[in-house]
Scaffold this active site. Structure first.
Site, PDB file in Angstrom:
ATOM      1  N   GLY A 182     -84.473  57.328 -12.214  1.00  0.00           N
ATOM      2  CA  GLY A 182     -83.288  56.611 -12.685  1.00  0.00           C
ATOM      3  C   GLY A 182     -82.767  57.231 -13.970  1.00  0.00           C
ATOM      4  O   GLY A 182     -82.874  58.450 -14.157  1.00  0.00           O
ATOM      5  N   GLU A 183     -82.179  56.413 -14.838  1.00  0.00           N
ATOM      6  CA  GLU A 183     -81.606  56.826 -16.137  1.00  0.00           C
ATOM      7  C   GLU A 183     -80.326  57.644 -15.984  1.00  0.00           C
ATOM      8  O   GLU A 183     -79.638  57.926 -16.950  1.00  0.00           O
ATOM      9  CB  GLU A 183     -82.601  57.670 -16.964  1.00  0.00           C
ATOM     10  CG  GLU A 183     -83.895  56.997 -17.294  1.00  0.00           C
ATOM     11  CD  GLU A 183     -84.839  57.900 -18.103  1.00  0.00           C
ATOM     12  OE1 GLU A 183     -84.486  59.056 -18.425  1.00  0.00           O
ATOM     13  OE2 GLU A 183     -85.948  57.425 -18.413  1.00  0.00           O
ATOM     14  N   GLY A 184     -80.041  58.105 -14.740  1.00  0.00           N
ATOM     15  CA  GLY A 184     -78.922  59.013 -14.511  1.00  0.00           C
ATOM     16  C   GLY A 184     -79.388  60.447 -14.291  1.00  0.00           C
ATOM     17  O   GLY A 184     -78.573  61.365 -14.203  1.00  0.00           O
TER      18      GLY A 184
END
Lengths: 353, 353
Positions: free
Chosen positions: A317-319
């Site tokens: 995640g997180e981008g």
């Protein structure tokens, strides 16, 4: 809701004329037609989205939104909930995965507190739009009020609009929130109609027993809340999260401004579902950055007809997956705009068969 | 053959101790263990290959080797053979796909004439190591003499060694040669034992009739030449190509110098097979840049136990897939060397279950 409706009203169609021109240009470049596969497809799509014949993707922005989840009380995550604010500070100090990858691809990271359970220290790079101190435990009632759900989407629109003024060519979505694969699986189950079992994975790393518990928790959350799949705001408010709502707002706002938006992993996928069920047209502006290891991500992407660019067994995640895939998208645009044509290079074309 | 044997003798094992240390570092970074999937695997492999705890991949080099093929007489390609030298000039002017992508990922392109059918104009960026003016028609006899096969591999070793002196951290293979999917399918059939039908695709774009003809031509070439799968030099000389031999030399030389070598598409895959059947250890130093659309590429990679990094429907060659995947490999190395650890960032670790 007025702001959301205004944004949705601005989402238009892709420019098919310009996409036709882009195809023509791609077909005249010194390579067998179509031989750069998805790079060509992506370049053409960027033309259609941006309405620019020769787009550039210089200003890359990743929005990483953080929020906490009351359902962590039920032991759905392998990490303690303090990790949400700790990771926000890690983002601000530049030590997280998203910082390294965004820096590598030349993107800036905007970190937003959408609903972390504690007050965060102010920081010049932190946008604070806290809707509440984490969601409520969804096994006992709705995650948030309907009004909070609307405000979370509007907060996403606002953070996008603020950055848009500074210049944005392409956007990526990112998330941080201990426990947030649980609401994401719940959202995916409601919108796709698939079983909770096929849509629920191990998140940041629960064991088999933990996974079984997580599935039970999601079932209970759906029984208790009975979200209405025809009402995306209802779904978000009953079983969603503040960062998920915020990301849905960013996705809608990007589409309204004709900015391509790269969807990251499972949580971003859930946010994309919320945006898509508010306005299906938004799908044309989305690119699926990668296919997550998290079970159910593929089902989410299929539901919207999106094909992932990368498949690298990511589940952070997180981008991170969005950032990485931006370099592939940008490469496609550079192919379209920088390669020589058969004519300009004096190269013979294919023989008529 | 002396030079080849010397290079092979230098190919050692990966450094498993350092790879263990790399795994430890990766596991202490602020992310769930293993959540960056293949990025982590790639970073660890680069440590094992280079024997450096904190490697950098600053000096990226793509070797694009050109050669012609006598078998084009049999109508196996959709493009006329003049395109080989025309594309070499396009590489030198910077207008081809590989120029755009190499430039994008920060790699330099070394263009080598391994056996183009005409004399090329000298150019400061063109390495001329022409073994012969194209191969012979493989339906009528061997592509080249055994001595030429050896010289083509040695030419690859030489061009690598020359660039190695200037500094190389990672290498990609690339090819240009009208007709060269035909010898590549033939090589793949001999080494993998799979049927010619499953290994032969449409190359730069023949139609169905053309594909049928191509399959017949390859069958005839194997009948006429009877290459010995236990003798890689025999296979290369009877049904190979000069650029294929040269790339095999580059792959061997890179492994001997502990430089990671990224294999591009189908033709590079055939060259990798030649190198692998000369010395199986070389496989540890190879990374499969992508999975080509060209039928049979997947079979080649499986034969060597390589898993492609990208899958973007590419089928151009030139080193384009290798260049693009270098940015993913480099991203993995940056994750390993630049992310904060749980301890340094003050982030809580996973709860014991």
């Amino acid at each position: 809701m007025k702001k959301i409706n205004e944004v949705i009203a601005e989402i238009g169609d892709l420019d098919s004329d310009l996409m036709g021109k882009a195809q023509e240009r791609l077909d005249n470049l010194t390579k067998p037609q179509g031989s750069l596969g998805r790079l060509e497809e992506l370049a053409k799509l960027i033309v259609g989205i941006t309405r620019k014949e020769s787009p550039t993707l210089k200003n890359k922005v990743i929005f990483t939104l953080a929020g906490d989840h009351g359902v962590t009380e039920e032991g759905v995550s392998a990490f303690p909930k303090e990790v949400t604010p700790q990771m926000v500070y890690n983002f601000l100090k530049g030590g997280a995965g998203i910082n390294v990858l965004a820096n590598y691809v030349g993107a800036r990271v905007i970190v937003m507190d959408a609903g972390v359970a504690v007050d965060l220290e102010p920081h010049p790079d932190l946008v604070i739009k806290k809707i509440n101190y984490g969601t409520k435990n969804i096994t006992k009632g709705p995650a948030m009020t309907r009004e909070e759900a609307i405000r979370s989407i509007e907060a996403g629109i606002e953070v996008f609009e603020n950055e848009f003024k500074k210049g944005i060519d392409i956007v990526g979505t990112g998330d941080m929130g201990i426990g947030n694969t649980t609401p994401s699986s719940a959202i995916a189950a409601v919108f796709t109609g698939k079983s909770i079992e096929t849509l629920t994975g191990k998140g940041a790393g629960v064991d088999d027993k933990g996974l079984k518990n997580k599935i039970e928790i999601i079932k209970r959350a759906l029984e208790v809340n009975k979200p209405d799949p025809k009402d995306a705001i209802d779904v978000l408010s009953k079983i969603g999260g503040f960062e998920i709502g915020g990301l849905a707002g960013i996705i809608l706002a990007a589409a309204s401004r004709r900015i391509p938006v790269v969807i990251d992993g499972f949580i971003s996928g859930a946010a994309a579902l919320v945006a898509y069920h508010l306005e299906p047209k938004v799908k044309d502006y989305m690119l699926a950055g990668h296919c997550s290891v998290e079970r159910g991500h593929k089902i989410i992407l299929d539901h919207m007809g999106l094909k992932p660019i990368l498949d690298l067994d990511l589940r952070l995640g997180e981008g991170t997956g969005a950032a990485l895939s931006m370099s592939i998208i940008d490469a496609g645009v550079k192919i379209m705009t920088q390669m020589a044509t058969f004519k300009s290079a004096g190269v013979s074309e294919k023989v008529k068969q």
